[in-house]
Design a protein around this motif. Structure first.
Motif, short mmCIF file in Angstrom:
data_model
loop_
_atom_site.label_atom_id
_atom_site.label_comp_id
_atom_site.label_asym_id
_atom_site.label_seq_id
_atom_site.Cartn_x
_atom_site.Cartn_y
_atom_site.Cartn_z
N ASN A 129 0.80 -1.22 0.00
CA ASN A 129 0.00 0.00 0.00
C ASN A 129 0.84 1.28 0.00
N SER A 130 2.16 1.14 0.05
CA SER A 130 3.01 2.33 0.08
C SER A 130 3.12 2.94 -1.32
N THR A 131 3.63 4.17 -1.36
CA THR A 131 3.69 4.92 -2.62
C THR A 131 4.68 4.30 -3.61
N PHE A 132 5.79 3.81 -3.08
CA PHE A 132 6.88 3.40 -3.98
C PHE A 132 6.96 1.88 -4.21
N SER A 133 6.28 1.10 -3.42
CA SER A 133 6.48 -0.35 -3.45
C SER A 133 6.19 -0.95 -4.82
N ASP A 161 5.89 0.31 -7.95
CA ASP A 161 6.79 0.70 -9.05
C ASP A 161 8.21 0.17 -8.83
N GLN A 164 13.49 8.77 -8.90
CA GLN A 164 12.96 9.16 -7.59
C GLN A 164 13.95 10.03 -6.81
N GLN A 193 12.54 13.43 -8.66
CA GLN A 193 11.40 13.65 -7.76
C GLN A 193 11.85 14.08 -6.35
N ASN A 218 12.87 12.42 -3.92
CA ASN A 218 12.56 11.46 -2.85
C ASN A 218 13.83 10.68 -2.52
#
Length: 327
Positions: A90-94, A96, A286, A290, A292
């Motif tokens: 459910n995380s943002t990066f997992s 992709d 990223q 981005q 991150n």
């Protein structure tokens, strides 16, 4: 009867005995001086290694356990939160990140066998006494000296679906002339693997050739006397003789393929969709585009962990086979 006069043998005196040997204290001082000189010659490389490899690695490890942001003056320690998030669906990066890891794995699985077997075959041919062997070695090695930007531009023109010369030549001989080399699956993988093999196989070929030169020719003669044919000589003499070389080539090729970036970035732009977006491409996007950086640093260390495990397993497997061969 004449008396035989014997002359006592005189032990030869070592010339300059004081310079080459001397007292234990002098020899110890000489050893320390030579060691100091060796460290002085190694110091420039050591400084560069610490500055551009060790320091960034330590800094990246620190970033990965913080909420680092280039726009914030305060960085908070978050422990393993960035690592755990990559395993949370459910995380943002997992999603992709693991998709890019899958693309990296596909490229490694497809490219490494080609980058080991094809150079080995070429090296076996070049190891024979043929005319213009040096010219052929140069031809196979020449693409390796080109930069990835040059490779991308050249093959981009050749493989363009609409105006590429390869599709044009295929059409002239009656074959399909609209193959989507850089825009559709599975042709994008054919393109990336084919271009990479053409570009880098020269280095592995030269290393294999050096390994073949190091195999004792008497072993082939002994195998022939025992009635061994070409295949038996290859499996019983050539392959065991090349195992240390094979270990080096396999390990370095896996690492190089897992770090593939330029070919995919220039030829397919990671497409279609994100099919050929490798882990390095995603991490760079990223971290550098981005901003991150903390999650990107954690991704880098997870990729590093995978490559370290693969290299360790490969090293142990190949070394055990070498030890069994020697025994």
């Amino acid at each position: 009867m004449a008396e035989i006069v014997t002359t006592p043998a005189v032990a030869p005196q070592r010339e300059n005995a004081g310079e080459s040997g001397g007292t234990p204290a002098n020899r110890a001082r000489g050893g320390r001086r030579r060691t100091l000189i060796a460290y002085l010659f190694l110091a420039p490389f050591l400084i560069l290694f610490l500055t551009f490899v060790v320091a960034p690695a330590v800094f990246g490890l620190w970033i990965s356990v913080t909420d680092y942001s280039p726009f914030s003056d305060v960085q908070n320690f978050v422990g393993l939160q960035n690592y755990i998030a990559l395993f949370d669906p459910n995380s943002t990066f997992s999603g992709d990140f693991w998709q890019s890891m899958g693309a990296t794995a596909i490229f490694v699985i497809l490219s490494v066998p080609c980058l080991v077997l094809i150079p080995l075959g070429i090296a076996l041919l070049l190891n024979r006494k043929i005319r213009a062997a040096a010219t052929f070695r140069t031809v196979f090695f020449a693409p390796y000296v080109l930069g990835v930007a040059v490779i991308g531009v050249i093959w981009g023109y050749i493989l363009d679906t609409q105006s590429g010369i390869l599709n044009h030549l295929l059409g002239l001989i009656g074959l399909p002339d609209e193959i989507p080399w850089t825009v559709n699956v599975p042709w994008v993988w054919v393109t990336l693997v084919g271009v990479t093999v053409w570009w880098t196989m020269g280095l592995n070929t030269v290393i294999f050739l050096a390994g073949l030169k190091g195999i004792n020719g008497d072993l082939y003669e002994a195998a022939a006397l025992d009635g061994a044919g070409p295949w038996r000589s290859f499996t019983s003499v050539t392959i065991p003789g090349l195992r240390p070389v094979m270990l080096f080539i396999t390990t370095t090729t896996v690492l190089a393929s897992a770090n593939m970036f330029g070919q995919s970035y220039l030829l397919t732009a990671g497409g279609p969709g994100n099919t050929t977006r490798t882990a390095i491409m995603y991490i760079a996007d990223q971290g550098l585009s981005q901003n991150n950086m903390a999650p990107a640093a954690a991704m880098s260390y997870i990729l590093f962990a995978f490559l370290a495990v693969i290299s360790f397993v490969n090293f142990r497997f190949q070394r055990e086979r070498v030890e069994r061969t020697v025994a």
